[in-house]
Design an enzyme around this catalytic site. Structure first.
Site, PDB file in Angstrom:
ATOM      1  N   LYS A  69       0.798  -1.224   0.000  1.00 19.49           N
ATOM      2  CA  LYS A  69       0.000   0.000   0.000  1.00 19.49           C
ATOM      3  C   LYS A  69       0.836   1.281   0.000  1.00 19.49           C
ATOM      4  O   LYS A  69       0.474   2.254  -0.656  1.00 19.49           O
ATOM      5  CB  LYS A  69      -0.965  -0.005   1.200  1.00 19.49           C
ATOM      6  CG  LYS A  69      -2.054  -1.085   1.058  1.00 19.49           C
ATOM      7  CD  LYS A  69      -2.893  -1.221   2.309  1.00 19.49           C
ATOM      8  CE  LYS A  69      -4.155  -0.418   2.193  1.00 19.49           C
ATOM      9  NZ  LYS A  69      -5.158  -0.796   3.230  1.00 19.49           N
ATOM     10  N   ASP A 105     -10.024   3.812   2.616  1.00 20.37           N
ATOM     11  CA  ASP A 105     -10.251   3.107   3.888  1.00 20.37           C
ATOM     12  C   ASP A 105     -11.012   3.984   4.889  1.00 20.37           C
ATOM     13  O   ASP A 105     -11.918   3.507   5.582  1.00 20.37           O
ATOM     14  CB  ASP A 105      -8.922   2.655   4.501  1.00 20.37           C
ATOM     15  CG  ASP A 105      -8.332   1.449   3.783  1.00 20.37           C
ATOM     16  OD1 ASP A 105      -9.097   0.678   3.181  1.00 20.37           O
ATOM     17  OD2 ASP A 105      -7.098   1.281   3.836  1.00 20.37           O
TER      18      ASP A 105
END
Ligand code: ATR
Length: 276
Positions: A69, A105
């Site tokens: 990520k 997220d």
């Protein structure tokens, strides 16, 4: 010559247990859209070649999960402010040859609470966040940006909490792990972002008896759906929202960008992902 159907996927290592193919596959079938969403096993160190491969293969984009990520953000051509703030990307969109990095997220976290606890607002009172890893970073940033008056950040390794608070700025107070029980008092939102309570991990043992009666508890762990932390919250009469919805909601922006339709999170999607 007509354009080929869009293709997207999820990049990670390991990737076999990812629920994202079931999630996006359900939406593709449900809306009758052409396209594919595939798991992409990319070993550590191979992300640059994998992203070049996405371009060469004409992918519309990809989700990115552990351990890629942070590197995905660094390798992208452009990044959204929220991805830069979190320092990691979970959603990549190839648009006119440019690789755009986003991080959804925090969006998924907030949307899950809004959908699962009607009337919930981030500005209702202080939030207690347990844990200071990658997930906590997205959660704390989202809470601050959504107007939480303060965030009490508690982590086993205090230095990690301090570093997160410094990096994000805003009304974040860090506390030692031993202060977690005291920090429950007066909190309007209680969030577990640690791996405690996950299948195969020890439970998060924290009394929530001192929580305000209107407090909301949520966990980012969704296997099991009812973690020991959420069970304790329910036993104390608190409202709870489980962590599966965060996974479902964080997927919405990517699906819309790749496949051209804003998808809905509903009971059928939950069931499809749970039974995958
Ligand atoms: P993620 O990116 O999913 O948040 P992570 O970065 O590995 O994962 O973070 C895991 C979190 O769970 C951390 O806050 C970790 O605490 P440390 O920073 O002290 O490692 C927390 N955690 C894991 N096991 C724990 C345990 N046994 N007790 C308390 N906290 C724990």
């Amino acid at each position: 010559m007509s354009a080929p159907p869009p293709v997207a996927g999820v990049i990670g290592w390991p990737i076999g247990h990812s629920r994202s193919p079931a999630l996006h596959g359900h939406w593709l079938r449900r809306y009758g859209l052409p396209g594919w969403y595939v798991p992409l096993a990319v070993a550590p160190g191979a992300l640059p070649q994998a992203l070049a491969g996405l371009r060469a293969l004409g992918f519309s984009g990809a989700n990115v999960t552990l351990p890629h990520k942070e590197e995905a953000l660094a390798l992208a051509d452009v990044a959204t402010p929220r991805a830069r703030r979190i320092g990691a990307a979970n959603t990549l969109v190839l648009r006119d040859g440019a690789l755009e990095a986003d991080n959804t997220d925090g969006f998924g976290f907030l949307e899950n609470l809004r959908a699962g606890a009607s009337g919930w607002r981030a500005d209702a009172g202080p939030a207690l966040v347990l844990g200071a890893g990658g997930a906590a970073r997205a959660v704390v940033a989202a809470l601050i940006d959504a107007g939480a008056p303060s965030v009490r950040l508690v982590n086993r390794t205090r230095a990690r909490a301090d570093a997160l608070a410094d990096a994000l700025g805003g009304p974040v107070e860090t506390l030692d792990w031993a202060q977690a029980a005291a920090a429950v008092d007066g909190a309007a939102l209680l969030v577990n972002t640690t791996s405690l309570g996950m299948q195969g991990q020890p439970p998060l043992e924290l009394s929530l008896a001192a929580a305000a009666p209107h407090a909301l508890a949520t966990d980012i762990v969704y296997a099991p759906l009812v973690t020991p932390f959420l069970a304790e919250a329910a036993a104390c009469g608190l409202r709870t929202v489980d962590g599966l919805g965060m996974l479902l909601h964080q997927a919405r922006p990517g699906f819309e960008a790749w496949f051209g339709r804003a998808p809905e999170v509903d009971a059928a999607l939950r069931q499809a992902v749970l039974s995958a």
